[in-house]
Design a protein around this motif. Structure first.
Motif, PDB file in Angstrom:
ATOM      1  N   PHE A  21       0.838  -1.205   0.000  1.00  0.00           N
ATOM      2  CA  PHE A  21       0.000   0.000   0.000  1.00  0.00           C
ATOM      3  C   PHE A  21       0.871   1.252   0.000  1.00  0.00           C
ATOM      4  CE2 PHE A  21      -3.088  -2.552   2.916  1.00  0.00           C
ATOM      5  CZ  PHE A  21      -3.353  -3.430   1.890  1.00  0.00           C
ATOM      6  N   PHE A  22       1.950   1.201   0.777  1.00  0.00           N
ATOM      7  CA  PHE A  22       2.840   2.351   0.868  1.00  0.00           C
ATOM      8  C   PHE A  22       3.658   2.529  -0.407  1.00  0.00           C
ATOM      9  CE2 PHE A  22       1.904   1.146   5.230  1.00  0.00           C
ATOM     10  CZ  PHE A  22       1.415   2.353   5.707  1.00  0.00           C
ATOM     11  N   VAL A  23       4.051   1.424  -1.012  1.00  0.00           N
ATOM     12  CA  VAL A  23       4.776   1.514  -2.286  1.00  0.00           C
ATOM     13  C   VAL A  23       3.867   2.137  -3.344  1.00  0.00           C
ATOM     14  CG1 VAL A  23       5.876   0.200  -4.143  1.00  0.00           C
ATOM     15  CG2 VAL A  23       6.328  -0.402  -1.756  1.00  0.00           C
ATOM     16  N   GLY A  24       2.622   1.687  -3.408  1.00  0.00           N
ATOM     17  CA  GLY A  24       1.679   2.244  -4.374  1.00  0.00           C
ATOM     18  C   GLY A  24       1.450   3.729  -4.165  1.00  0.00           C
ATOM     19  N   ILE A  29       2.544   9.442  -5.765  1.00  0.00           N
ATOM     20  CA  ILE A  29       3.096  10.762  -5.451  1.00  0.00           C
ATOM     21  C   ILE A  29       4.156  11.147  -6.485  1.00  0.00           C
ATOM     22  CG2 ILE A  29       4.541  12.007  -3.784  1.00  0.00           C
ATOM     23  CD1 ILE A  29       2.944  10.399  -1.592  1.00  0.00           C
ATOM     24  N   ARG A  30       4.984  10.180  -6.856  1.00  0.00           N
ATOM     25  CA  ARG A  30       6.012  10.444  -7.873  1.00  0.00           C
ATOM     26  C   ARG A  30       5.370  10.835  -9.206  1.00  0.00           C
ATOM     27  NH1 ARG A  30       9.747   6.702  -9.664  1.00  0.00           N
ATOM     28  NH2 ARG A  30      11.410   8.211  -9.642  1.00  0.00           N
ATOM     29  N   VAL A  31       4.315  10.126  -9.592  1.00  0.00           N
ATOM     30  CA  VAL A  31       3.640  10.434 -10.853  1.00  0.00           C
ATOM     31  C   VAL A  31       3.129  11.871 -10.820  1.00  0.00           C
ATOM     32  CG1 VAL A  31       1.610   9.923 -12.266  1.00  0.00           C
ATOM     33  CG2 VAL A  31       3.059   8.062 -11.456  1.00  0.00           C
ATOM     34  N   THR A  65      10.041  11.417 -18.809  1.00  0.00           N
ATOM     35  CA  THR A  65      10.174  10.953 -17.426  1.00  0.00           C
ATOM     36  C   THR A  65       8.802  10.745 -16.800  1.00  0.00           C
ATOM     37  OG1 THR A  65      12.287  12.090 -17.213  1.00  0.00           O
ATOM     38  CG2 THR A  65      11.194  11.469 -15.175  1.00  0.00           C
ATOM     39  N   PHE A  66       7.871  11.662 -17.067  1.00  0.00           N
ATOM     40  CA  PHE A  66       6.505  11.481 -16.581  1.00  0.00           C
ATOM     41  C   PHE A  66       5.900  10.196 -17.134  1.00  0.00           C
ATOM     42  CE2 PHE A  66       2.036  11.932 -17.889  1.00  0.00           C
ATOM     43  CZ  PHE A  66       1.452  11.765 -16.641  1.00  0.00           C
ATOM     44  N   ASN A  67       6.059   9.975 -18.441  1.00  0.00           N
ATOM     45  CA  ASN A  67       5.511   8.752 -19.038  1.00  0.00           C
ATOM     46  C   ASN A  67       6.086   7.503 -18.379  1.00  0.00           C
ATOM     47  OD1 ASN A  67       3.909  10.204 -20.791  1.00  0.00           O
ATOM     48  ND2 ASN A  67       5.137   9.779 -22.605  1.00  0.00           N
ATOM     49  N   ARG A  68       7.366   7.528 -18.091  1.00  0.00           N
ATOM     50  CA  ARG A  68       8.008   6.374 -17.451  1.00  0.00           C
ATOM     51  C   ARG A  68       7.509   6.184 -16.016  1.00  0.00           C
ATOM     52  NH1 ARG A  68      12.136   4.556 -20.598  1.00  0.00           N
ATOM     53  NH2 ARG A  68      12.778   5.953 -22.259  1.00  0.00           N
ATOM     54  N   ALA A  69       7.344   7.281 -15.281  1.00  0.00           N
ATOM     55  CA  ALA A  69       6.814   7.183 -13.918  1.00  0.00           C
ATOM     56  C   ALA A  69       5.383   6.654 -13.943  1.00  0.00           C
ATOM     57  CB  ALA A  69       6.868   8.544 -13.226  1.00  0.00           C
ATOM     58  N   HIS A  73       4.068   3.073 -12.350  1.00  0.00           N
ATOM     59  CA  HIS A  73       2.955   2.987 -11.404  1.00  0.00           C
ATOM     60  C   HIS A  73       1.887   2.036 -11.930  1.00  0.00           C
ATOM     61  CE1 HIS A  73      -0.492   5.078  -9.082  1.00  0.00           C
ATOM     62  NE2 HIS A  73       0.122   4.227  -8.286  1.00  0.00           N
ATOM     63  N   GLN A  74       1.576   2.133 -13.196  1.00  0.00           N
ATOM     64  CA  GLN A  74       0.580   1.232 -13.771  1.00  0.00           C
ATOM     65  C   GLN A  74       1.054  -0.216 -13.730  1.00  0.00           C
ATOM     66  OE1 GLN A  74      -0.437   2.869 -17.608  1.00  0.00           O
ATOM     67  NE2 GLN A  74      -2.196   3.916 -16.721  1.00  0.00           N
TER      68      GLN A  74
END
Length: 152
Positions: A21-24, A29-31, A65-69, A73-74
């Motif tokens: 849950f915390f990793v997700g 947040i990074r995204v 970088t956004f696309n990779r983040a 996440h996905q």
């Protein structure tokens, strides 16, 4: 009907499951951070190929970088359900192994996401150990089900 008694160490398995849950949340947040830097408005999921290739070099890098983040996440979300399910099932018979493998899986997701955003395409392979842990969890889950069904 089989009765399932939770092993004393099952709490470790639950802790590993909760760690996801915390990793997700961290990945989300990074995204958001990378979305702001790339100036990609909601509801758009990604910067398009056309946007990335036609932007200035700095903006193009921010969009990539956004696309990779976002993809990291996905990818996490695509795997979290089956990984947690395997942890919980495997933990019925192998709680410590399940917890350790679950922790490795969570760490692997962090390394994958970090590597993918900082190391480019090949950077995502840094977290491959997490995927391997997931497959081992599947094996333990199958064995646990077999043990319950066969009465072992």
């Amino acid at each position: 009907m089989a009765t399932i008694q939770l092993p004393a160490e099952y709490g470790y398995t639950l802790a590993a499951a909760v760690s996801t849950f915390f990793v997700g949340s961290w990945l989300g947040i990074r995204v958001t951070k990378f979305r702001k830097a790339a100036r990609i408005p909601y509801p758009y999921e990604y910067a398009s190929y056309e946007q990335v290739t036609s932007a200035s070099p700095a903006q193009s890098k921010a969009m990539d970088t956004f696309n990779r983040a976002q993809r990291g996440h996905q990818n996490f979300l695509e795997n979290q359900g089956s990984a947690v399910g395997a942890m919980l099932i495997a933990g019925l018979r192998y709680p410590v192994a399940s917890a350790v493998l679950g922790g490795i899986w969570s760490l692997g997701r962090v390394v994958y996401a970090w590597g993918y955003t900082s190391g480019g395409e090949k950077g995502r392979y840094r977290g491959i150990f997490g995927q391997l842990a997931q497959y081992v969890l599947y094996g333990f889950a199958v064995k646990s089900v077999w043990d319950v069904v066969s009465g072992a």
